[in-house]
Design an enzyme around this catalytic site. Structure first.
Site, PDB file in Angstrom:
ATOM      1  N   ASP A 200       0.809  -1.211   0.000  1.00 61.15           N
ATOM      2  CA  ASP A 200       0.000   0.000   0.000  1.00 61.15           C
ATOM      3  C   ASP A 200       0.843   1.263   0.000  1.00 61.15           C
ATOM      4  O   ASP A 200       2.028   1.248   0.367  1.00 61.15           O
ATOM      5  CB  ASP A 200      -0.929   0.005   1.214  1.00 61.15           C
ATOM      6  N   GLU A 267      -0.112  -1.042   5.794  1.00 59.86           N
ATOM      7  CA  GLU A 267       0.885  -0.542   6.740  1.00 59.86           C
ATOM      8  C   GLU A 267       0.653   0.926   7.056  1.00 59.86           C
ATOM      9  O   GLU A 267       0.871   1.367   8.188  1.00 59.86           O
ATOM     10  CB  GLU A 267       2.290  -0.744   6.159  1.00 59.86           C
TER      11      GLU A 267
END
Length: 613
Positions: A200, A267
């Protein structure tokens, strides 16, 4: 740490502090020394020249013994000034290169140095950037929020881009989008290793699109840089992992040691659905322990005329806190002295006027970082070097060093000061819904990063203590972290407003366990960093000093603490080769990215040959 800030503090030193610097003389003039007395007689007797010399030597010897053995500061200063002492501080491993697999390493070194491979690497990363795997704080659960579907497209791209990886490694999908690759080794007696990165990226604010030199999801290669969101954080690491494995497989490498790769997908939003689920899967299904774990983190950069590779061995903790003020509403034509917004502003001002103190302790990895600077940075002022070296044993020198560090107002100085303290940042404020209605509620969200020598409990206690008397004096009730405080307003008066302080987002995270640096795992990583840097394809040939440091933010390793005592946070790339973390114009230098691929491949080869980790 700037040299200018050192000179600024040095100019204000007391005589006692300056006494620690007795060894430093002006470089542009010889040391000034009083003429020695003429010892021509003893007890009224004339002395021969030989006797005069012997007597003088005895006096000098006695004086030296007095200073070196009776005054600790002088003895310590003498010790740290010797070359042998400096060599014993921040000792470095020899560059480590594969021996058994040296032919594979030589072949890959040739491949990585070829321009065609650079173009291939740029295409790998550029294509990954063009898939906008943005994650938002308010993303719903996987399977319910359609924004997660972009990660399916990303996974399909990885399968297409790295065919040998997906042919030879076992891929397990955890919580749909978490990717766990297992590269099976031939020797089960060797403990496996784990590489981590995340898929991400932080969102790009649409209002900033015009500020980008290149479109934010273009993945464009221009002027030797690959542009776009995720180029630095953290698709360079993820694609670097898979590119290293793909090229190792092309070179017919077959590992003895099993290697895992775990790629989370949230994250940037606490990591619970991605790395949290991946770690739970590993804990339930094995392996139970890894020889070492490596994730994103530190990098290498220049300081004091020397290049340092800074490996994060610790992470600060974190706690998000909500401060909420509630009071009866009403029409704005009859306002109280302070509305909930006004009271909240006072609470915020009180909070920011009382920052948590910064402290430099010998147990901090930042202290170890300074020791490495003193031992290896040639451009440090000699007196500053001696203060740092003496600080390992002298409390006076430690206080002096702390004074210098905490007075540094440069950007680097502020970063170090933030690492050494528990920080607080008021990031979100809200209150009121209509211009002629008194706000019944106002709140602020405060992000804390907890110092490695503190804890969540200590921070909550400090916040409670800070606001207890402050609210009572203003006839405000206070509930802090689920408990009403003892110092409530006088019972005969009703509180004019209620203050509630609570944890937000279930965010409490203790500081991470500190990874030891006296282990074989550290030595293997350190030696690998030094060899790859020395053999760099970027032209940065030379010597790099490897040093521990503390990471101010948090990585996905927070979920893996139970799986290895050796957790390293390091991305082998120069600070000058990255740009735009979490902001506009994010880009990574292509040569630096190729070196990152080489680093991952070399670390796998070196770990494969190691028998003591």
């Amino acid at each position: 740490m700037s040299i200018e800030s050192y000179h600024k503090v040095a100019a204000t030193m007391s005589d006692e502090e300056k006494s620690l610097l007795f060894w430093e003389q002006p470089r542009d003039s010889p040391p000034s020394q009083p003429k020695p007395p003429r010892f021509t007689d003893l007890y009224g007797l004339r002395m021969s020249k030989a006797a005069q010399a012997a007597s003088l030597m005895m006096c000098l010897l006695a004086t030296s013994c007095f200073f070196l053995y009776c005054i600790p500061e002088y003895k310590l200063a003498w010790q740290v000034a010797t070359p042998s002492y400096r060599e014993s501080v921040c000792m470095q491993e020899e560059p480590l290169r594969p021996i058994i697999n040296r032919q594979v390493a030589a072949r890959l070194s040739h491949v990585y140095g070829d321009k065609d491979f650079s173009a291939r690497a740029a295409a790998w990363l550029g294509d990954a950037i063009r898939i906008p795997t943005e994650v938002f704080d308010e993303n719903g659960p996987v399977g319910e929020d359609p924004r997660w579907m972009m990660f399916s497209q990303f996974r399909e791209y990885l399968q297409e881009a790295f065919p040998l990886v997906h042919k030879n490694l076992t891929l397990t999908r955890v919580n749909t989008h978490g990717l766990l690759y297992r590269w099976e080794g031939s020797d089960n007696s060797l403990m496996p290793i784990l590489f981590m990165n995340h898929q991400d990226v932080v969102p790009v604010e649409p209002a900033t699109f015009s500020q980008w030199k290149q479109p934010p999801f273009s993945g464009l290669l221009k002027d030797g840089w690959i542009w776009g969101r995720g180029s630095c954080d953290d698709k360079d690491g993820l694609i670097g992992n898979l590119a290293a494995v793909e090229t190792l497989l092309e070179a017919d490498f077959k590992p003895r040691r099993t290697v895992f790769f775990a790629f989370g997908f949230d994250e940037e939003a606490k990591g619970r659905q991605g790395a949290g689920q991946l770690a739970s899967y590993l804990k339930q299904n094995g392996p139970k322990e890894f020889a070492f774990i490596i994730d994103e983190g530190g990098a290498y950069g220049e300081a004091g005329g020397q290049m340092f590779a800074m490996v994060a061995v610790a992470e600060k903790g974190s706690l998000d806190v909500e401060i909420k003020v509630t009071a009866p509403g009403g029409h704005s034509s009859v306002p109280p002295k302070h509305t909930t917004i006004g009271l909240l502003s006072q609470l915020i001002d009180h909070l920011e006027s009382n920052p948590h103190p910064a402290r430099l302790t010998r147990s901090s990895s930042i202290f170890d970082l300074f020791q490495c600077f003193a031992a290896h940075a040639p451009d440090l002022p000699e007196s500053f070097r001696q203060i740092i070296l003496q600080a390992s044993k002298s409390d006076k020198a430690l206080k002096m060093l702390e004074k210098i560090v905490l007075s540094d107002e440069t950007e680097k100085g502020r970063q170090i000061r933030a690492i050494l303290s528990t920080t607080q940042a008021v990031d979100i404020v809200a209150g009121g819904i209509k211009i002629n209605a008194l706000p019944e509620e106002a709140y602020a969200l405060v992000n804390h990063r907890i110092s490695t020598d503190s804890s969540v409990g200590a921070l909550k206690a400090a916040i409670t203590s800070l606001f207890t008397s402050f609210t009572a004096d203003r006839k405000l009730s206070l509930n802090a972290f689920g408990k009403d405080t003892d110092r409530s307003p006088d019972s005969i008066f009703s509180p004019i407003a209620n203050v509630t302080i609570s944890e937000a987002y279930e965010s409490a995270l203790e500081p991470a366990p500190v990874t030891p640096t006296n282990t074989e795992a550290w030595r293997l990583l350190s030696g690998t960093i030094r060899s790859v840097y020395h053999d760099s394809t970027t032209g940065e040939k030379g010597v790099v000093v490897v040093t521990p440091m503390t990471l101010g933010g948090n990585t996905d390793t927070r979920f893996y603490w139970d799986l290895s005592p050796n957790i390293f946070r390091y991305t082998h790339i120069g600070i000058h080769q990255e740009n735009g973390f979490h902001t506009v114009n994010e880009a990574v230098n292509l040569d630096g990215f190729v070196d990152l691929i080489k680093f991952y491949a070399t670390l796998i080869l070196n770990a494969d040959e190691a028998t003591n980790i």
